[in-house]
Design an enzyme around this catalytic site. Structure first.
Site, PDB file in Angstrom:
ATOM      1  N   LYS A 113     -16.509  21.075  14.892  1.00 50.42           N
ATOM      2  CA  LYS A 113     -16.401  20.386  16.188  1.00 50.42           C
ATOM      3  C   LYS A 113     -16.641  18.889  16.031  1.00 50.42           C
ATOM      4  O   LYS A 113     -16.721  18.170  17.025  1.00 50.42           O
ATOM      5  CB  LYS A 113     -17.426  20.960  17.170  1.00 50.42           C
ATOM      6  CG  LYS A 113     -17.289  22.445  17.416  1.00 50.42           C
ATOM      7  CD  LYS A 113     -18.465  22.948  18.266  1.00 50.42           C
ATOM      8  CE  LYS A 113     -18.755  24.398  17.991  1.00 50.42           C
ATOM      9  NZ  LYS A 113     -20.109  24.781  18.451  1.00 50.42           N
ATOM     10  N   HIS A 171     -26.586  16.506 -11.095  1.00 53.07           N
ATOM     11  CA  HIS A 171     -26.842  17.941 -10.933  1.00 53.07           C
ATOM     12  C   HIS A 171     -28.208  18.181 -11.583  1.00 53.07           C
ATOM     13  O   HIS A 171     -28.308  18.788 -12.656  1.00 53.07           O
ATOM     14  CB  HIS A 171     -25.735  18.736 -11.635  1.00 53.07           C
ATOM     15  CG  HIS A 171     -25.648  20.177 -11.259  1.00 53.07           C
ATOM     16  ND1 HIS A 171     -26.610  20.836 -10.506  1.00 53.07           N
ATOM     17  CD2 HIS A 171     -24.711  21.126 -11.549  1.00 53.07           C
ATOM     18  CE1 HIS A 171     -26.243  22.094 -10.348  1.00 53.07           C
ATOM     19  NE2 HIS A 171     -25.104  22.291 -10.962  1.00 53.07           N
ATOM     20  N   ARG A 176     -25.256  21.822  -2.048  1.00 49.38           N
ATOM     21  CA  ARG A 176     -24.193  21.522  -3.029  1.00 49.38           C
ATOM     22  C   ARG A 176     -23.083  20.885  -2.198  1.00 49.38           C
ATOM     23  O   ARG A 176     -22.625  21.474  -1.212  1.00 49.38           O
ATOM     24  CB  ARG A 176     -23.742  22.819  -3.686  1.00 49.38           C
ATOM     25  CG  ARG A 176     -22.329  22.820  -4.284  1.00 49.38           C
ATOM     26  CD  ARG A 176     -22.185  22.030  -5.569  1.00 49.38           C
ATOM     27  NE  ARG A 176     -22.919  22.571  -6.666  1.00 49.38           N
ATOM     28  CZ  ARG A 176     -22.388  23.303  -7.648  1.00 49.38           C
ATOM     29  NH1 ARG A 176     -21.108  23.594  -7.649  1.00 49.38           N
ATOM     30  NH2 ARG A 176     -23.124  23.715  -8.644  1.00 49.38           N
ATOM     31  N   ARG A 197     -22.834  30.086  -9.987  1.00 50.82           N
ATOM     32  CA  ARG A 197     -24.167  30.302 -10.555  1.00 50.82           C
ATOM     33  C   ARG A 197     -25.264  29.484  -9.893  1.00 50.82           C
ATOM     34  O   ARG A 197     -26.386  29.990  -9.767  1.00 50.82           O
ATOM     35  CB  ARG A 197     -24.166  30.200 -12.075  1.00 50.82           C
ATOM     36  CG  ARG A 197     -23.724  29.031 -12.697  1.00 50.82           C
ATOM     37  CD  ARG A 197     -22.781  29.228 -13.865  1.00 50.82           C
ATOM     38  NE  ARG A 197     -21.436  29.161 -13.361  1.00 50.82           N
ATOM     39  CZ  ARG A 197     -20.494  30.033 -13.635  1.00 50.82           C
ATOM     40  NH1 ARG A 197     -20.730  31.004 -14.460  1.00 50.82           N
ATOM     41  NH2 ARG A 197     -19.310  29.906 -13.115  1.00 50.82           N
TER      42      ARG A 197
HETATM   43  N1   CP Z   1     -23.067  25.204 -13.670  1.00 53.58           N
HETATM   44  C1   CP Z   1     -22.731  25.244 -12.367  1.00 53.58           C
HETATM   45  O1   CP Z   1     -23.107  24.354 -11.589  1.00 53.58           O
HETATM   46  O2   CP Z   1     -21.986  26.327 -11.994  1.00 53.58           O
HETATM   47  P1   CP Z   1     -21.464  26.630 -10.531  1.00 53.58           P
HETATM   48  O3   CP Z   1     -20.510  25.526 -10.166  1.00 53.58           O
HETATM   49  O4   CP Z   1     -20.820  27.989 -10.624  1.00 53.58           O
HETATM   50  O5   CP Z   1     -22.646  26.612  -9.597  1.00 53.58           O
END
Ligand code: CP
Length: 389
Positions: free
Chosen positions: A150, A204, A171, A121
């Site tokens: 590499k 996050h 991420r 998501r």
């Molecule tokens: N909530 C959330 O971060 O979901 P994902 O890991 O699917 O991005």
């Protein structure tokens, strides 16, 4: 294969082991990959170890947020402002004409989605937020097809993205990754904003934004989030979403938190100290059912096995911390049930159709609030407001 950035080494008290860039590279004969180069950036360890409050200005430009790295960067006026932008985008997106107006806001901008830790998501909501505003998107969803195979360092990889795009959304499995790359880029002649889409178990922040947006919308007819009681349930030790959301509570009046977890997954002391410093009451318990009738929101989380040294050793799903259909009769009529998702066994599917189950709305809210954030970063929100004046 990924190796810890020096941020992570520092966090583990091993900063002095940071290696220099002339490391010999070992070829992994099995898959042709080369050990990733670890570079030493003078000044990074000193910066990383500063108090967050001392760092915040570094991630701003002309008084506005430039990089979004920590939840501690968001204050109440910013949160209220962003929720307002998200509401306007959501309204505009209801019509074809409105969608066209939104798409014409940023067609001259390009974004890179660098997601080298699994995501559904966060990736899709950011990608679709970009589409809503007209940005073009490039993506990397793993290191195996980039020149990291590499041996190129993560920092050089990010700097390369900055050569081609105007925004990087990342991420990454390592704590401190987004912070370090923003710190590196801000010292180059082509800094581009970094949005942290999750960095290891520490933060996050954009999840916290969508959580606040969901809570505010759920409570808009009963006075908003101020004065509410929120239970956070499950793996509070390794769940970065509950950590970031806890930080944001300092922006709201008279909120209290109930941390409900097995003893092994209790909320860490740094968050508890933060709450104490800001006078936010919190309670800890392992008795979920006793908390259910008391609270206005229940925020469920998954056991984060991916951060375990031995994931196969974590077979317990902790059923006493699951929300079951029978619990719907115990909770308050206005209670909001949330989950950052993905879920495993924490919420029974029979709960999904109850109007108090907010988690499917919550994940869609991620798209609106992330579109709002991107509009803010590129300073086009006034054009959105103008549609309603
Ligand atoms: N909530 C959330 O971060 O979901 P994902 O890991 O699917 O991005």
């Amino acid at each position: 294969m990924l190796f810890p950035c020096s941020a992570c080494l520092a966090q583990k008290g091993r900063a002095d082991t940071a290696l220099n860039s002339n490391l010999s590279l070992e070829v992994n004969k099995m898959n042709g990959s080369v050990e990733q180069t670890r570079q030493t950036y003078p000044g990074w360890d000193e910066f990383y170890n500063k108090d967050i409050d001392e760092k915040l200005d570094f991630f701003k430009l002309n008084g506005r947020l430039f990089d979004v790295i920590f939840a501690q960067q968001f204050d109440r006026p910013f949160m209220d402002y962003l929720c307002k932008i998200a509401d306007m985008i959501r309204l505009l997106a209801q019509t074809k004409m409105g969608q066209e107006k939104l798409r014409h806001l940023l067609p001259h901008k390009r974004a890179m989605l660098y997601f080298v830790q699994p995501s559904t998501r966060t990736f899709l909501s950011f990608q679709n937020a970009c589409y809503i505003l007209g940005l073009s998107v490039s993506e990397s969803r793993g290191t195996s097809t980039s020149s990291e195979v590499k041996g190129e360092s993560s920092e050089d990889t990010i700097r390369t993205f900055a050569s081609y795009v105007d925004l990087i959304i990342s991420r990454h499995p390592e704590a401190g990754f987004a912070e370090k790359t923003a710190w590196v880029l801000n010292q180059t002649d082509r800094p581009v904003p970094i949005l942290n889409g999750g960095s290891g178990p520490d933060q996050h922040p954009t999840q916290a934004l969508l959580d606040i947006y969901t809570l505010e919308r759920s409570f808009q007819h009963i006075g908003g989030l101020d004065g509410k009681k929120i239970a956070m349930v499950g793996d509070l030790k390794r769940g970065r979403t509950v950590r970031s959301l806890s930080y944001l509570m300092k922006n709201y009046n008279d909120v209290s938190l109930y941390f409900v977890s097995p003893d092994v997954f209790r909320m860490k002391d740094d968050i508890k100290k933060f709450l104490e410093k800001h006078g936010i009451p919190y309670y800890e318990t392992d008795d979920f059912e006793s908390v259910m009738p008391l609270v206005d929101a229940i925020y469920m989380t998954r056991i984060q096995k991916e951060y375990s040294d031995d994931p196969s050793g974590e077979a317990d799903t902790y059923p006493e911390f699951h929300f079951k259909k029978e619990h719907l009769s115990i909770i308050q009529p206005n209670c909001t049930i949330m989950h950052p998702l993905p879920r495993r066994y924490e919420i029974e599917v029979e709960v999904d159709n109850d109007p108090r189950a907010a988690y499917w709305r919550q994940e869609r809210n991620g798209m609106w609030i992330r579109a709002a954030l991107i509009a803010y970063v590129f300073q086009v929100e006034q054009e959105i407001f103008a549609e309603f004046s």
